[in-house]
Motif scaffolding. Structure first.
Motif, PDB file in Angstrom:
ATOM      1  N   ASP A  71       0.820  -1.213   0.000  1.00  0.00           N
ATOM      2  CA  ASP A  71       0.000   0.000   0.000  1.00  0.00           C
ATOM      3  C   ASP A  71       0.855   1.264   0.000  1.00  0.00           C
ATOM      4  O   ASP A  71       0.338   2.380   0.151  1.00  0.00           O
ATOM      5  N   GLN A  72       2.181   1.095  -0.174  1.00  0.00           N
ATOM      6  CA  GLN A  72       3.061   2.253  -0.273  1.00  0.00           C
ATOM      7  C   GLN A  72       3.004   2.807  -1.702  1.00  0.00           C
ATOM      8  O   GLN A  72       3.136   2.051  -2.669  1.00  0.00           O
ATOM      9  N   PRO A  73       2.807   4.106  -1.856  1.00  0.00           N
ATOM     10  CA  PRO A  73       2.728   4.693  -3.201  1.00  0.00           C
ATOM     11  C   PRO A  73       3.974   4.370  -4.034  1.00  0.00           C
ATOM     12  O   PRO A  73       5.108   4.512  -3.564  1.00  0.00           O
ATOM     13  N   GLY A  74       3.744   3.889  -5.251  1.00  0.00           N
ATOM     14  CA  GLY A  74       4.839   3.564  -6.150  1.00  0.00           C
ATOM     15  C   GLY A  74       5.360   2.153  -6.027  1.00  0.00           C
ATOM     16  O   GLY A  74       6.158   1.712  -6.858  1.00  0.00           O
ATOM     17  N   ALA A  75       4.935   1.412  -4.990  1.00  0.00           N
ATOM     18  CA  ALA A  75       5.443   0.054  -4.778  1.00  0.00           C
ATOM     19  C   ALA A  75       4.461  -1.018  -5.228  1.00  0.00           C
ATOM     20  O   ALA A  75       4.759  -2.210  -5.125  1.00  0.00           O
ATOM     21  N   GLU A  76       3.320  -0.609  -5.743  1.00  0.00           N
ATOM     22  CA  GLU A  76       2.259  -1.568  -6.048  1.00  0.00           C
ATOM     23  C   GLU A  76       2.712  -2.643  -7.043  1.00  0.00           C
ATOM     24  O   GLU A  76       2.490  -3.841  -6.811  1.00  0.00           O
ATOM     25  N   VAL A  77       3.321  -2.225  -8.141  1.00  0.00           N
ATOM     26  CA  VAL A  77       3.660  -3.187  -9.195  1.00  0.00           C
ATOM     27  C   VAL A  77       4.888  -4.034  -8.838  1.00  0.00           C
ATOM     28  O   VAL A  77       5.150  -5.044  -9.483  1.00  0.00           O
ATOM     29  N   LYS A  78       5.619  -3.622  -7.833  1.00  0.00           N
ATOM     30  CA  LYS A  78       6.844  -4.344  -7.445  1.00  0.00           C
ATOM     31  C   LYS A  78       6.618  -5.319  -6.295  1.00  0.00           C
ATOM     32  O   LYS A  78       7.579  -5.891  -5.781  1.00  0.00           O
ATOM     33  N   SER A  79       5.361  -5.510  -5.893  1.00  0.00           N
ATOM     34  CA  SER A  79       5.122  -6.288  -4.666  1.00  0.00           C
ATOM     35  C   SER A  79       3.989  -7.290  -4.817  1.00  0.00           C
ATOM     36  O   SER A  79       3.008  -7.235  -4.076  1.00  0.00           O
ATOM     37  N   PRO A  80       4.073  -8.231  -5.745  1.00  0.00           N
ATOM     38  CA  PRO A  80       3.021  -9.238  -5.878  1.00  0.00           C
ATOM     39  C   PRO A  80       2.826 -10.025  -4.579  1.00  0.00           C
ATOM     40  O   PRO A  80       3.789 -10.453  -3.940  1.00  0.00           O
ATOM     41  N   ALA A  81       1.543 -10.141  -4.201  1.00  0.00           N
ATOM     42  CA  ALA A  81       1.145 -10.810  -2.949  1.00  0.00           C
ATOM     43  C   ALA A  81       1.768 -10.131  -1.731  1.00  0.00           C
ATOM     44  O   ALA A  81       1.755 -10.678  -0.641  1.00  0.00           O
ATOM     45  N   ASP A  82       2.307  -8.948  -1.920  1.00  0.00           N
ATOM     46  CA  ASP A  82       3.093  -8.204  -0.936  1.00  0.00           C
ATOM     47  C   ASP A  82       4.184  -9.061  -0.302  1.00  0.00           C
ATOM     48  O   ASP A  82       4.528  -8.899   0.876  1.00  0.00           O
ATOM     49  N   GLY A  83       4.705  -9.986  -1.087  1.00  0.00           N
ATOM     50  CA  GLY A  83       5.875 -10.749  -0.638  1.00  0.00           C
ATOM     51  C   GLY A  83       5.591 -11.824   0.378  1.00  0.00           C
ATOM     52  O   GLY A  83       6.519 -12.364   0.986  1.00  0.00           O
ATOM     53  N   TYR A  84       4.319 -12.173   0.573  1.00  0.00           N
ATOM     54  CA  TYR A  84       3.996 -13.222   1.542  1.00  0.00           C
ATOM     55  C   TYR A  84       2.916 -14.112   0.944  1.00  0.00           C
ATOM     56  O   TYR A  84       1.813 -13.639   0.628  1.00  0.00           O
TER      57      TYR A  84
END
Length: 525
Positions: A71-84
């Motif tokens: 949910d950090q701006p700009g990190a959406e596309v770099k964090s599938p499943a938010d890494g977990y």
């Protein structure tokens, strides 16, 4: 159907919507991308998804939160499943929750969505009685997610998460370097395995150097030798990831799904009345000769299978799991190969934690005595051994699972109590005819009580022999048996038969279920 209200103007059919969903999920399954996945493979490691695939029964993994992202701006596309990567699955047909940190996304560090998902699914698992498995690694909390009063406030452990009271087994594998969150989870779990070559610590060496100026290697900071031999913050060590997962599964095979159930029975063709003639060769007649207690255990239990817990810590005491006539049991036994079986502070901690674990998950406890006392002295006092001895006794006093106690050779002084002697809630206390039960050993006792008399004696050698014979008689189990202070003296060859028969009666009313009075003790106990 009006797609406009859902912000889906560009799709003209349900089929296109479904295709878009499939693309989103396929993209999430690529994790941090091919280059990062290849990097993990080049290091000889599995990815998080590969670990789960190898770990659970084929085709059973139901992923939850695959469409998550930071949910950090700009990190959406770099964090599938938010890494977990999390979901429900089965292991050998039994339902589990499995969670795996994805090292290819922000080095496995935790973001707010990652934390929210993990916390939510763990709460669900406790609610529905589903065991929790974590395939752990990662760099702790992500800086952007933890900064500010809002960031850190949202990242702290929850009261509910810390108070689940061993409602379900919680099993952790340290599969890669783990700092922060994975470490907190491992040290509060019921069983933790660490892969050799990994580090487990509060913070990594780089952070430590920046914060304190201390320079240290990963291995010295939090390697497997430290945690298996000194801190006891892990229960087993694995050579690689495959062995780690196998040991996690083996531990689970002795556990119930949750606190409302008994542990599963394991079918066996091993006769519960089998006579164990081999024990006469394993245990020496001379009381000062050492032998390997694990050999005796494997001779007595079903099919010779014994799963030891914390084998490299507090090595004068053995703790582990086995089966007797198909029933899961916990075994606590002294190890004469180490300090003659005498227990020190580490052995006390080991016993307390194991008793709490077994009582919380309804595993009957078997005690095999061969202990000359405690390793007392200034070092023991500095390590608070009086408190630890009494905490061990308190754990026994609060435990309500069936308990069976067999005195093999020696059970001396307060250690007799700590090994579940009379008065500590054992269903039955029996002894072999070789047993020596007393306030202290004959040699020490004679030196304390008759030392001055022997110094002045004209025939000290003969007088000492006579006193030793008398003390040996006084220490035999027959006087205690005659006054019904213990229940019986048994033929050593009948030990398996006695344990299997006794368990059947001890578990008659409520199975092996305890009142779980130790479930809220801290999980390090």
């Amino acid at each position: 159907m009006n797609h406009t209200s859902f912000g889906l103007r560009r799709f003209s059919s349900v089929e296109e919507l479904i295709a878009d969903l499939a693309r989103r999920k396929a993209k999430a399954k690529l994790m941090g991308g091919p280059e990062k996945v290849e990097r993990e493979h080049n290091l000889g490691k599995y990815t998080a998804r590969e670990r789960i695939e190898k770990f659970v029964d084929p085709g059973t993994f139901m992923e939850l939160g695959i469409l998550n992202h930071s949910d950090q701006p700009g990190a959406e596309v770099k964090s599938p499943a938010d890494g977990y990567i999390c979901g429900l699955a089965k292991i050998e047909g039994r339902p589990v929750l499995v969670q795996a940190a994805d090292k290819t996304v922000f080095a496995g560090a935790e973001g707010q969505v990652y934390i929210r998902k993990a916390r939510s699914l763990k709460e669900y698992a406790v609610k529905r009685g589903i065991p929790i498995f974590e395939l752990a690694e990662g760099g702790g909390l992500r800086m952007p997610d933890g900064m500010g009063s809002d960031g850190i406030s949202a990242s702290l452990p929850s009261r509910e998460g810390l108070r689940h009271g061993r409602q379900v087994p919680h099993i952790v594998g340290i599969m890669g370097d783990s700092f922060g969150g994975p470490t907190w989870h491992a040290v509060t779990s019921d069983f933790a395995v660490q892969v050799k070559g990994t580090c487990m610590a509060v913070g990594g060496p780089r952070m430590l150097e920046i914060a304190t100026g201390e320079k240290i290697s990963n291995e010295d900071l939090g390697g497997w030798k430290l945690h298996s031999e000194k801190t006891a913050q892990i229960d087993e060590v694995a050579e690689n990831e495959d062995e780690c997962m196998e040991k996690m599964k083996e531990f689970f095979s002795y556990m119930p799904l949750n606190a409302t159930e008994e542990p599963p029975f394991r079918p066996t063709n091993d006769d519960p009345h089998r006579i164990v003639d081999e024990v006469l060769e394993i245990v020496p007649t001379k009381r000062n000769r050492a032998y390997d207690m694990t050999k005796l255990i494997k001779t007595i239990v079903d099919d010779g299978k014994f799963f030891e817990i914390k084998p490299l810590f507090g090595r004068a005491l053995i703790t582990g799991f086995a089966h007797l006539n198909g029933r899961s049991v916990g075994i606590i036994a002294n190890q004469p190969m180490r300090f003659g079986g005498a227990a020190g502070p580490d052995e006390c901690d080991k016993a307390i934690e194991f008793i709490s674990l077994c009582d919380s998950f309804h595993l009957p406890l078997i005690f095999l005595h061969d202990i000359p006392g405690f390793r007392i002295g200034s070092k023991g006092e500095q390590q608070r051994i009086p408190s630890k001895i009494m905490a061990w006794n308190q754990a026994l006093a609060y435990s309500t699972v069936p308990k069976l106690s067999v005195i093999i050779r020696k059970s001396i002084g307060m250690a007799y109590s700590n090994m579940c002697g009379p008065g500590l809630g054992a269903d039955f206390v029996v002894a072999w005819p070789t047993a020596e039960i007393n306030f202290t050993g004959p040699e020490v006792g004679i030196n304390v009580v008759y030392g001055n008399q022997l110094i002045d004696s004209e025939n000290a050698s003969e007088e000492r022999k006579e006193l030793l014979n008398q003390w040996s008689f006084d220490s035999s189990p027959y006087k205690a048996a005659a006054k019904h202070l213990i229940d019986d003296v048994i033929d050593p060859r009948d030990t398996r038969k006695f344990l299997c028969q006794s368990l059947e009666y001890a578990c008659l009313k409520n199975g092996s279920k305890s009142e779980r009075l130790l479930a809220t003790w801290p999980s390090l106990y």
